[in-house]
Design a protein around this motif. Structure first.
Motif, PDB file in Angstrom:
ATOM      1  N   ARG A 140       0.836  -1.195   0.000  1.00  0.00           N
ATOM      2  CA  ARG A 140       0.000   0.000   0.000  1.00  0.00           C
ATOM      3  C   ARG A 140       0.870   1.245   0.000  1.00  0.00           C
ATOM      4  O   ARG A 140       1.770   1.401   0.829  1.00  0.00           O
ATOM      5  N   ASN A 141       0.600   2.139  -0.940  1.00  0.00           N
ATOM      6  CA  ASN A 141       1.381   3.361  -1.047  1.00  0.00           C
ATOM      7  C   ASN A 141       0.922   4.399  -0.023  1.00  0.00           C
ATOM      8  O   ASN A 141      -0.232   4.399   0.414  1.00  0.00           O
ATOM      9  N   VAL A 142       1.845   5.283   0.331  1.00  0.00           N
ATOM     10  CA  VAL A 142       1.541   6.392   1.239  1.00  0.00           C
ATOM     11  C   VAL A 142       1.986   7.654   0.521  1.00  0.00           C
ATOM     12  O   VAL A 142       3.034   8.241   0.829  1.00  0.00           O
ATOM     13  N   GLU A 147      -3.910   8.911   1.597  1.00  0.00           N
ATOM     14  CA  GLU A 147      -3.086   7.756   1.966  1.00  0.00           C
ATOM     15  C   GLU A 147      -2.190   8.068   3.161  1.00  0.00           C
ATOM     16  O   GLU A 147      -1.968   7.214   4.024  1.00  0.00           O
ATOM     17  N   ILE A 148      -1.685   9.291   3.242  1.00  0.00           N
ATOM     18  CA  ILE A 148      -0.854   9.697   4.381  1.00  0.00           C
ATOM     19  C   ILE A 148      -1.688   9.715   5.661  1.00  0.00           C
ATOM     20  O   ILE A 148      -1.263   9.216   6.713  1.00  0.00           O
ATOM     21  N   TYR A 150      -4.488   8.047   6.164  1.00  0.00           N
ATOM     22  CA  TYR A 150      -4.915   6.669   6.437  1.00  0.00           C
ATOM     23  C   TYR A 150      -3.796   5.894   7.132  1.00  0.00           C
ATOM     24  O   TYR A 150      -4.053   5.132   8.080  1.00  0.00           O
ATOM     25  N   GLU A 151      -2.566   6.091   6.698  1.00  0.00           N
ATOM     26  CA  GLU A 151      -1.420   5.447   7.363  1.00  0.00           C
ATOM     27  C   GLU A 151      -1.315   5.903   8.807  1.00  0.00           C
ATOM     28  O   GLU A 151      -1.049   5.092   9.715  1.00  0.00           O
ATOM     29  N   ILE A 239      -7.147   3.965  -2.964  1.00  0.00           N
ATOM     30  CA  ILE A 239      -5.907   3.504  -2.348  1.00  0.00           C
ATOM     31  C   ILE A 239      -5.044   2.918  -3.461  1.00  0.00           C
ATOM     32  O   ILE A 239      -5.494   2.059  -4.221  1.00  0.00           O
TER      33      ILE A 239
END
Length: 251
Positions: A140-142, A147-148, A150-151, A239
């Motif tokens: 999963r990419n950040v 995405e940032i 979510y991380e 995502i």
């Protein structure tokens, strides 16, 4: 916790909300590693059959080896219609398959749960001469603002996220697994689009996140709803993943 049982209460979310693998993975293995569709594969740690389905759809015979019976039953329910599908209750360390019975061992999103030394010996035992081993992850990419965030949510609410995410999956561990022979890595783009319910399922599919009956679940879901409302576009969020494929021979 027995790692083979970590997903007992997450099977439906896992099957419905985890990402598939790009079809380009199969084309790459065929062209670069000679894994033609007449080969027989062992998908070890097959789970609910996501990686198994990738190869069944391409015409392969696949032994789906999985120690968690709830996940294996889901794979049978989903993939039993394929004539090349065979369900096997076994583990990476003891597949129960016959010696020299498969042309390739595949492990999709699973190798980090294996005992590397014992599973290597088992893969060497079941592989035919010239057979290959393929380790696959959707990482999963950040990258995007969502995405940032979510991380950060996962780090805040996850029970053992850091421990689980960093076992056996860096290049040093993987190169050591294949040593003294080389391993080759190729990557592909991948992604998922979710509405709010799908995103909740995706989060709940991870073994390190609280379940609905556990402390912290309600707060986690409130935070997730806040994130979704902030970052959604046309009612969904995306995502993105990098699908990494490590392939080589073990003997």
């Amino acid at each position: 916790m027995d790692n083979t049982q970590r997903f007992n209460n997450r099977v439906e979310n896992y099957a419905a909300c985890r990402p598939d693998y790009p079809a380009e993975v199969v084309a790459y293995l065929q062209e670069k590693h000679g894994l033609t569709a007449d080969k027989t594969l062992a998908d070890v740690g097959a789970g609910t059959g996501i990686s198994t389905a990738l190869f069944l759809n391409a015409g392969y015979t696949v032994f789906a080896v999985e120690p968690n019976m709830a996940m294996l039953h889901k794979a049978v329910e989903t993939l039993g219609k394929f004539p090349g599908f065979h369900a096997v209750n076994g583990s990476a360390e003891n597949t129960t398959l016959a010696g020299k019975s498969v042309d390739a061992v595949i492990a999709g999103q699973a190798f980090h749960w294996f005992d590397a030394k014992k599973s290597k010996a088992e893969f060497q035992r079941i592989l035919r001469p010239g057979g290959i081993t393929v380790l696959i992850w959707n990482e999963r990419n950040v990258l995007s603002p969502f995405e940032i965030a979510y991380e950060a949510l996962i780090n805040r609410h996850g029970k053992d996220y850091v421990k689980v995410q960093h076992r056996n999956i860096d290049m040093a561990h993987i190169a050591d697994f294949f040593a003294p022979l080389p391993v080759e890595m190729e990557s592909f783009t991948n992604g998922q689009q979710f509405d709010l319910e799908g995103l909740k399922g995706r989060l709940s599919s991870s073994s390190y996140m609280p379940l609905s009956h556990e402390a912290g679940y309600a707060g986690m879901m409130r935070d997730l709803e806040t994130l979704f409302d902030k970052y959604r576009e046309n009612g969904t969020i995306r995502i993105s993943y990098t699908t990494k494929v490590y392939a080589g021979r073990l003997k």
